[in-house]
Design an enzyme around this catalytic site. Structure first.
Site, PDB file in Angstrom:
ATOM      1  N   CYS A  12       0.907  -0.920   0.219  1.00  0.00           N
ATOM      2  CA  CYS A  12       0.236   0.200   0.265  1.00  0.00           C
ATOM      3  C   CYS A  12       0.660   1.062   0.062  1.00  0.00           C
ATOM      4  O   CYS A  12       0.202   2.602  -0.815  1.00  0.00           O
ATOM      5  CB  CYS A  12      -1.088   0.131   1.401  1.00  0.00           C
ATOM      6  SG  CYS A  12      -0.243  -0.504   2.812  1.00  0.00           S
ATOM      7  N   GLU A  38      -4.630   3.753  -7.585  1.00  0.00           N
ATOM      8  CA  GLU A  38      -3.928   2.611  -6.767  1.00  0.00           C
ATOM      9  C   GLU A  38      -3.955   1.536  -7.640  1.00  0.00           C
ATOM     10  O   GLU A  38      -4.455   0.654  -8.290  1.00  0.00           O
ATOM     11  CB  GLU A  38      -3.667   2.344  -5.272  1.00  0.00           C
ATOM     12  CG  GLU A  38      -3.563   1.482  -4.569  1.00  0.00           C
ATOM     13  CD  GLU A  38      -3.484   1.302  -3.286  1.00  0.00           C
ATOM     14  OE1 GLU A  38      -2.828   1.212  -2.649  1.00  0.00           O
ATOM     15  OE2 GLU A  38      -4.592   0.708  -3.227  1.00  0.00           O
TER      16      GLU A  38
END
Length: 499
Positions: A300, A397
């Site tokens: 992440c 992302e």
């Protein structure tokens, strides 16, 4: 980019021991009797069939956790005794480090050597850290403004539901389980359906360590069924979740519309990695490259937006390409491999689709961009240049080995561009100028800023995000306090007018 044939591993794969749910100290079949397959991303073959838990199984697990919290010994043990058991749990994990590492390497496509020497020792370290914190939980004495005596108590919040992602199945599980146990809570863990095996192994070791029945429960299954049932359960007192921002919103809604339970969320990121032109390119370029492709980009805090000051831009990019061309992609059990396969077919195809977006929107593909021509979900490390802030690959992302490289001129410019994102999880700042380091670190809206380092995690360092990257923190004492309730106790002082 170099590749290794994933069929040539000499590693002796361990036998899978635990595939049932773990509820109230026992391995049991799911109520429905259903099973699901967990797949090896190296070769797309079935590793094992695992019990598929759903609402009925979550109900049983929560009932066991509630009984263990309301009437069992764990919340009532002395903190010293909880510490002793947790330390034994950590020792057992280290005794089985190779077997657990193999489970995560198979299930998640992670590098076996990295899991064995990094992830699993980190699990034990975090357990030891919070074991040491278990007997240091205390409230404060209050200086009241009237004739009153006041103090606070810190008490365990109760039954905690923990929903764990697939990219770091061991560390991220223990980042939540360890502080919850230290606080005196009981837990129901829902591991990701892609990586259920190590969580079941940890449940087995927890019982061997002496953690009472019902304190640690594991329900394997899918997010829309088991995860949703846990999030909305009326007898769960708190939810901890690490995963995507989209799923985080669903969990918040489920928690709010049930018993209004508090939620802690560690969500997605699109972290800027900022390099100023006073650095040593030969030292910083490898750090920037690894910051984007470590764990095949499935992390992440990946530094997937690389901002390079114009004075060193060309030299820096050349170094990145050199690294990409010698990066070894292949079998995660091969000690020479630097990058394994993406977690599953869905993520594999998602990453490739983002690469196509980059091409169509005008970014220049400098190297990589392809899957490997063999079984398994392998993708080359990919570098784009001529990327603008508005492009999809710079905004969303990707969770894959894709790096977007951008040029900047001034400190003010890069701060503005770095903050131009809905995320705020992490950032890297590379400079030898202390004034620049201080200015940028105070200006970036993110939960952790790494200066002249990256991926610098530690059990004592709180970790979490701003904005759509979530709220509350894992690790550090902040990671413990979110599993505690604050109770204020007030009494009148003798002969006060309150009597």
């Amino acid at each position: 980019m170099q590749s290794k044939d994933s069929s040539k591993s000499n590693f002796n794969i361990p036998k899978i021991k635990f595939t049932q749910l773990f509820i109230n100290g026992e391995f049991v079949d799911s109520v429905s009797g259903k099973m699901f397959e967990t797949i090896d991303p190296r070769n797309e073959e079935v590793i094992a069939s695992v019990a598929e838990g759903d609402k009925d199984d979550v109900d049983l697990a929560v009932k066991a956790a509630r009984e263990a919290f309301d009437n069992g010994p764990w919340p009532r043990l002395s903190p010293k005794e909880r510490r002793r058991i947790m330390l034994k749990f950590a020792d057992l994990i280290l005794e089985h480090v190779e077997e657990i590492a193999a489970l995560d390497a198979m299930d998640a496509g992670k590098l076996f050597s990295v899991v064995k020497t990094g992830d699993i020792p980190n699990v034990a370290d975090v357990l030891c850290y919070y074991a040491g914190a278990a007997d240091k939980i205390h409230g404060t004495t209050l200086k009241m403004s009237r004739e009153l005596q006041g103090y606070t108590l810190l008490e365990p919040i109760g039954v905690v539901g923990l929903i764990i992602p697939w990219n770091f199945p061991s560390p991220l599980l223990m980042h939540k389980v360890a502080p919850a146990l230290a606080a005196g809570c009981t837990v129901v863990v829902k591991p990701a359906e892609q990586t259920p095996l190590s969580a079941l192994y940890y449940a087995y070791l927890a019982k061997q360590a002496g953690i009472p029945d019902g304190v640690v429960n594991v329900v394997t299954g899918f997010g829309p069924t088991a995860g949703a049932a846990l999030s909305s359960h009326m007898d769960v007192d708190k939810i901890g979740f690490t995963g995507s921002t989209e799923v985080g919103r669903l969990i918040m809604h489920a928690a709010a519309t049930s018993n209004l339970k508090p939620v802690s969320l560690e969500l997605g990121g699109k972290s800027p990695f900022i390099v100023f032109d006073d650095v040593d390119v030969d030292k910083v370029a490898p750090l920037a490259f690894v910051g984007a492709v470590y764990n095949k980009g499935e992390i992440c805090v990946a530094g997937s937006r690389l901002f390079i000051q114009e004075g060193i831009y060309d030299k820096f990019v050349k170094k990145l390409v050199e690294m990409a061309k010698t990066w070894v992609v292949g079998d995660p059990f091969d000690p020479n491999t630097r990058q394994g396969p993406q977690i599953d077919k869905i993520q594999f195809e998602k990453v490739l689709s983002y690469i196509e977006h980059g091409k169509k929107e005008g970014a220049t593909l400098l190297t990589g961009g392809n899957s490997l021509d063999r079984k398994g979900y392998f993708i080359e490390p990919t570098i784009f240049v001529d990327v603008t802030d508005e492009m999809t690959i710079a905004k969303e992302e990707i969770f894959g080995p894709v790096l977007s490289v951008m040029k900047f001129k001034t400190v003010e410019e890069v701060i503005k561009r770095a903050n131009c994102t809905k995320y705020g999880l992490a950032a890297g700042v590379m400079t030898n100028d202390l004034n620049i380091a201080n200015t940028v670190s105070r200006s970036i809206r993110a939960g952790v800023i790494w200066i002249n380092c990256y991926f610098a995690f530690d059990p004592d360092c709180p970790f979490g995000g701003y904005k759509c990257s979530g709220f509350e923190r894992d690790l550090g004492m902040e990671g413990l306090h979110k599993y505690l309730q604050v109770k204020s106790v007030v009494t009148p002082i003798y002969n006060s007018p309150w009597l």
